[in-house]
Design an enzyme around this catalytic site. Structure first.
Site, PDB file in Angstrom:
ATOM      1  CB  SER A 176      47.128  25.673  41.554  1.00 21.16           C
ATOM      2  OG  SER A 176      46.436  24.799  42.253  1.00 21.16           O
ATOM      3  CG  ASP A 193      41.613  23.657  37.753  1.00 26.83           C
ATOM      4  OD1 ASP A 193      41.326  24.732  37.570  1.00 26.83           O
ATOM      5  OD2 ASP A 193      41.934  23.374  38.792  1.00 26.83           O
ATOM      6  CG  HIS A 245      41.951  26.171  41.178  1.00 23.62           C
ATOM      7  ND1 HIS A 245      42.482  25.153  40.725  1.00 23.62           N
ATOM      8  CD2 HIS A 245      42.704  26.576  42.237  1.00 23.62           C
ATOM      9  CE1 HIS A 245      43.883  24.893  41.188  1.00 23.62           C
ATOM     10  NE2 HIS A 245      43.891  25.830  42.432  1.00 23.62           N
TER      11      HIS A 245
HETATM   12  N1  ARG Z   1      44.869  23.316  44.431  1.00 18.41           N
HETATM   13  C1  ARG Z   1      46.266  23.879  44.831  1.00 18.41           C
HETATM   14  C2  ARG Z   1      46.816  25.289  44.508  1.00 18.41           C
HETATM   15  O1  ARG Z   1      45.881  25.928  44.257  1.00 18.41           O
HETATM   16  C3  ARG Z   1      47.321  22.863  44.173  1.00 18.41           C
HETATM   17  C4  ARG Z   1      47.065  21.527  44.554  1.00 18.41           C
HETATM   18  C5  ARG Z   1      47.992  20.707  43.924  1.00 18.41           C
HETATM   19  N2  ARG Z   1      48.031  19.477  45.139  1.00 18.41           N
HETATM   20  C6  ARG Z   1      48.623  18.556  44.905  1.00 18.41           C
HETATM   21  N3  ARG Z   1      48.874  17.765  46.110  1.00 18.41           N
HETATM   22  N4  ARG Z   1      49.268  18.087  43.732  1.00 18.41           N
HETATM   23  O2  ARG Z   1      47.858  25.596  44.643  1.00 18.41           O
END
Ligand code: ARG
Length: 375
Positions: free
Chosen positions: A211, A121, A70
């Protein structure tokens, strides 16, 4: 996020949550020497590296970096980044360009998306030059690293708390992995995801901007492995909402990584052969409002590496309580789960207590449930 909300709507009452905890994660500045393979992914766009960093990554071979799908593709499946200006940087904990090395990108790849976008992902970036750092080993062995309760670490430049600021310097935090059944119940984890955090309490997590970064664990062989990739979460560090990580050791993911030229270690030193399933008995009881409460359970037969968790469920929702004990089981021994806070009146009625166990091969099962009466 939508997927999580859907999963959570059925599993949890959001009103019961204690809200965001203090820090990303409850971590602190990382020792850069402990994270040589930590990479920042950014766009060369005239801003500083720190400003343009948007994801983490992990060096798994001199020219290969693992990250989250992503980070690189949008929901429609189209590339989300201009590849000609995409860069990967290592050895620069403050991302201020004073130390470290950047490389350009020649290719990006992700597993064929059989399911909705980003599942699994994970992605691999091929660089235009070798990076001068020691890559981390990648685990393709689910026997150890994803055992419930196993310590795991993550790192990144993401938010320090849910509505907070990004880290000025690389942060890391120690987490614990939860049993697959718990991850499924709490945050809708699939077979190719693991969740990690401080079970039930929250306070430690990855967050936005982390992420694509690593989740690492130690094998029985005492070597450090990449076991997961920071993927998703519901808020950050909230109680009952551990972060989700894509498992590198899920067989199709491990096979796909190998097809991309990533060396994957299939045997991280776990013991051979199937383990004996534990037999666990929950001794029912009566909880009294206003009194501390404990659930006891006896393990009849188990291997030394089996781990148990007790979860309490009321009206289909896991209940919040202050302490859970993750125990290494011993056959014939009785364990107690104590609720340190006094039993609230809202617990009145019937509460299910279930013991979930996980052996060193990652086999999880609900061993036994019992109904407790709360008066
Ligand atoms: N999707 C998020 C990003 O793009 C990371 C999410 C991780 N979140 C979590 N609570 N562990 O950085």
């Amino acid at each position: 996020m939508r997927r999580l909300l859907t999963a959570l709507a059925g599993a949890l009452s959001l009103a019961a949550l204690t809200g965001p905890a203090t820090a990303v994660v409850g971590g602190g500045p990382a020792d850069p020497a402990a994270w040589p393979y930590m990479a920042a992914i950014y766009q060369q766009n005239g801003k500083t590296i720190w400003q343009s960093q948007f994801c983490g990554g992990t060096v798994v071979a001199p020219r290969l970096v693992v990250t989250a799908a992503h980070c690189l593709w949008n929901k429609a499946g189209a590339p989300a980044q201009d590849q000609s200006t995409l860069r990967v940087r290592v050895g620069d904990p403050k991302l201020d360009g004073t130390v470290g090395t950047s490389a350009g990108v020649v290719a990006i790849a992700r597993p064929p998306a059989a399911e909705p976008p980003y599942r699994p992902d994970i992605a691999v970036i091929t660089l235009d030059q070798d990076l001068p750092v020691q890559p981390i080993l990648v685990s393709g062995d689910s026997r150890w690293a994803l055992r419930a309760g196993a310590p795991a670490w993550t790192a990144g430049w993401g938010l320090l708390q849910e509505e907070g600021a990004s880290a000025e310097t690389l942060q890391d935090v120690k987490l614990r992995t939860l049993a697959p059944g718990m991850c499924k119940t709490l945050v809708g984890a699939t077979a190719f995801e693991v969740c990690a955090g401080e079970p039930l309490i929250g306070g430690t997590d990855s967050c936005q901007g982390d992420s694509g970064g690593p989740l690492t664990g130690w094998g029985y062989d005492k070597r450090e492995y990449l076991v997961g990739v920071v993927s998703n979460g519901f808020g950050c560090a909230r109680a009952f909402l551990p972060g989700l990580y894509t498992r590198t050791d899920f067989a199709p993911v491990a096979a796909w990584l190998e097809s991309q030229g990533v060396p994957v270690v299939r045997d991280t030193g776990g013991s051979a052969g199937p383990s004996t399933k534990p037999v666990v008995r929950v001794l029912g009881g009566t909880m009294r409002v206003g009194k501390p409460f404990r659930v006891s359970y006896t393990v009849r037969a188990a291997t030394t590496r089996t781990v148990e968790e007790i979860i309490l469920i009321k009206d289909g929702q896991p209940l919040d309580f202050d302490t859970t004990r993750l125990s290494r089981s011993r056959a014939g021994q009785t364990y107690y789960l104590e609720m340190e806070r006094r039993t609230p009146a809202s617990f009145q009625g019937k509460v299910g207590a279930c013991v979930v166990s996980v052996d060193e091969f990652g086999n999880t099962s609900v061993r036994r449930c019992t109904v407790l009466t709360v008066r």
